[in-house]
Design an enzyme around this catalytic site. Structure first.
Site, short mmCIF file in Angstrom:
data_model
loop_
_atom_site.label_atom_id
_atom_site.label_comp_id
_atom_site.label_asym_id
_atom_site.label_seq_id
_atom_site.Cartn_x
_atom_site.Cartn_y
_atom_site.Cartn_z
N SER A 310 30.32 29.12 36.63
CA SER A 310 30.46 28.57 37.96
C SER A 310 31.79 28.35 38.54
O SER A 310 32.66 29.13 38.35
CB SER A 310 29.49 27.42 38.04
OG SER A 310 29.40 27.29 39.67
N ASP A 321 42.65 37.56 38.27
CA ASP A 321 42.85 38.63 39.66
C ASP A 321 44.41 38.48 40.29
O ASP A 321 44.88 39.56 40.87
CB ASP A 321 41.92 38.49 40.66
CG ASP A 321 40.34 39.09 40.15
OD1 ASP A 321 40.53 39.45 39.00
OD2 ASP A 321 39.58 39.12 40.94
N LYS A 335 27.68 32.86 36.41
CA LYS A 335 26.85 32.46 37.74
C LYS A 335 27.78 32.42 39.07
O LYS A 335 28.84 31.52 38.97
CB LYS A 335 26.68 30.84 37.44
CG LYS A 335 25.87 30.22 38.61
CD LYS A 335 25.66 28.54 38.24
CE LYS A 335 25.10 27.92 39.60
NZ LYS A 335 25.98 28.37 40.68
#
Length: 453
Positions: A310, A321, A335
């Site tokens: 999460s 990224d 999640k």
């Protein structure tokens, strides 16, 4: 997902529908007043069929008339509400007064219990992660374990909520859990003593001169502040800027999205951190980093595993990224959904999945997880049996030519690595990679990854 004395792997975006609070913590815009002559709002596309209503009332009536024991109406209605939410996804649920109080305790990091985060999957109670330095973690419970019994009473698939409540209790009271470890065929009994748990979500230490270790166990209200204080302390202890850091997010079950955003922002100078998208306007958000990297661009390695969930995956995805960190370890939990707490009244609420979140590249990690850049096996290190091999080199040869820096004294022994690093295979590998990254000259900062709409 259910909160046990730990933060649930959910993004607890507390807001009111209404809405009193939007996910980013800003008041949501008020609803526009009705305008005379305005077009009538389009009715919902999905209506409850009359036959379904009749079916529900028929079943309700049969239970009242024929069930072996008398059941009061309030209990039946509460059961219907629980069932309505339980069939949506594992993270949506009805919150009564007790559950709401537990949610508030968990996000503040202070509560009583075992320090254990579980999720209800296919009728079983599975461990997402134990929190650091809690009874669950010290007792040997690991991510992926299944709790099959509590104090000798089997965990029933149709009564998991009650099982979760039985895991809580007053500090000092004992509880015995029947635990089935992953890849094992028989459960083992583990006796734990409940404690008053005060989770410090961020810890830090110097692994070696110039190289820091930062451990975040959960994302709570004060995580961002604690992280900044830890880095400032480590820089002071190092008496110089840090040459690199390992950020350990293993077995971090998540927590507050605001804390995750603040943490990612601390290591980024710009770029998107995370976006969320759902059916309601308030669920569509985007968070971006602000200038200011607490490490000044020094290399960063992030450790993850299948207990990284999460909010922890938001941080890992943002740093990966945006090309700010190298991820090492194992694929994360996966999640990728957002839960919003929607109050019904002062003592009741619904925790509802309202959006999916996306990493800066536009990827959803829901049920997929994040694949690390370097995959590590789930191994541990141990000391070698017997005496170490004798070191032998040119200086040990008789009549060897003297080196320019060679004196009569023996060369200084290499300083041993910290005990924690020696035992922790993944951390040992991360430190080696971090040292290699620190040898490279600073590179131009790559362009931030734009959000994909």
């Amino acid at each position: 997902m259910r909160l046990l004395p730990a933060l649930a792997p959910l993004l607890a975006l507390t807001c009111t529908l209404a809405f009193a609070q939007a996910p980013g913590g800003q008041p949501a815009p008020p609803a526009a007043p009705a305008t005379p002559g305005a077009a009538t709002p389009t009715p919902p596309r999905h209506r409850v069929d009359l036959a379904d209503i009749r079916m529900f009332t028929a079943v309700y009536s049969l239970i009242q008339q024929a069930y072996v024991d008398e059941v009061d109406d309030q209990r039946l209605m509460r059961a219907a509400i629980h069932g309505l939410l339980a069939n949506l996804d594992p993270h949506s649920e009805y919150l009564d007064k007790e559950a709401l109080e537990g949610l508030n305790e968990d996000t503040s990091g202070s509560y009583g219990g075992l320090g254990l985060e579980v999720i209800q999957i296919d009728g079983s109670l599975r461990v997402v992660a134990p929190i650091d330095d809690t009874p669950a973690q010290r007792g040997g419970i690991r991510a992926g374990d299944i709790i099959v019994s509590i104090d000798g009473k089997p965990v029933q698939a149709d009564d998991l909520d009650e099982a979760v409540k039985r895991l809580r209790g007053a500090p000092g009271t004992a509880v015995t859990l029947g635990v089935l470890h992953e890849k094992q065929t028989a459960p083992v009994d583990i006796e734990l003593v409940r404690e008053a748990i005060h989770v410090t979500s961020v810890r830090g230490r110097l692994l070696e001169a110039g190289f820091a270790y930062l451990r975040i166990s959960a994302f709570q209200d004060e995580t961002g502040v604690q992280l900044r204080k830890q880095i400032e302390r480590l820089v002071a202890d190092n008496k110089a800027a840090l040459r690199g850091a390992v950020l350990d997010l293993r077995s971090n079950p998540g927590g507050l999205v605001t804390a995750a955003v603040a943490t990612a922002d601390d290591f980024l100078d710009g770029g998107v951190i995370v976006t969320t998208r759902g059916r309601i306007p308030q669920a569509d958000t985007s968070f971006s980093a602000t200038p200011g990297d607490l490490l000044g661009g020094a290399p960063l390695v992030v450790l993850v595993d299948n207990g990284t969930a999460s909010a922890a995956e938001i941080v890992a995805g943002a740093l990966k990224d945006n090309h700010r960190a190298l991820l090492m370890g194992r694929r994360t939990f996966g999640k990728g959904s957002v839960q919003t707490v929607l109050p019904i009244d002062a003592e009741h609420a619904v925790k509802l999945t309202t959006a999916r979140y996306y990493t800066p590249s536009g990827a959803s990690i829901q049920a997929e997880g994040i694949q690390p850049d370097i995959t590590l096996a789930d191994l541990s290190l141990s000391a070698r049996d017997g005496e170490r091999a004798v070191s032998f080199g040119e200086r040990d040869l008789r009549n060897h030519l003297k080196g320019s820096a060679e004196g009569d004294a023996e060369p200084a022994a290499t300083a041993p690595a910290a005990a924690g690093v020696r035992r922790d295979y993944a951390l040992n590998e991360a430190l080696n990679v971090l040292k290699a990254l620190a040898l490279r000259p600073p590179a131009a900062t790559p362009a931030a990854v734009p959000a994909r709409n």
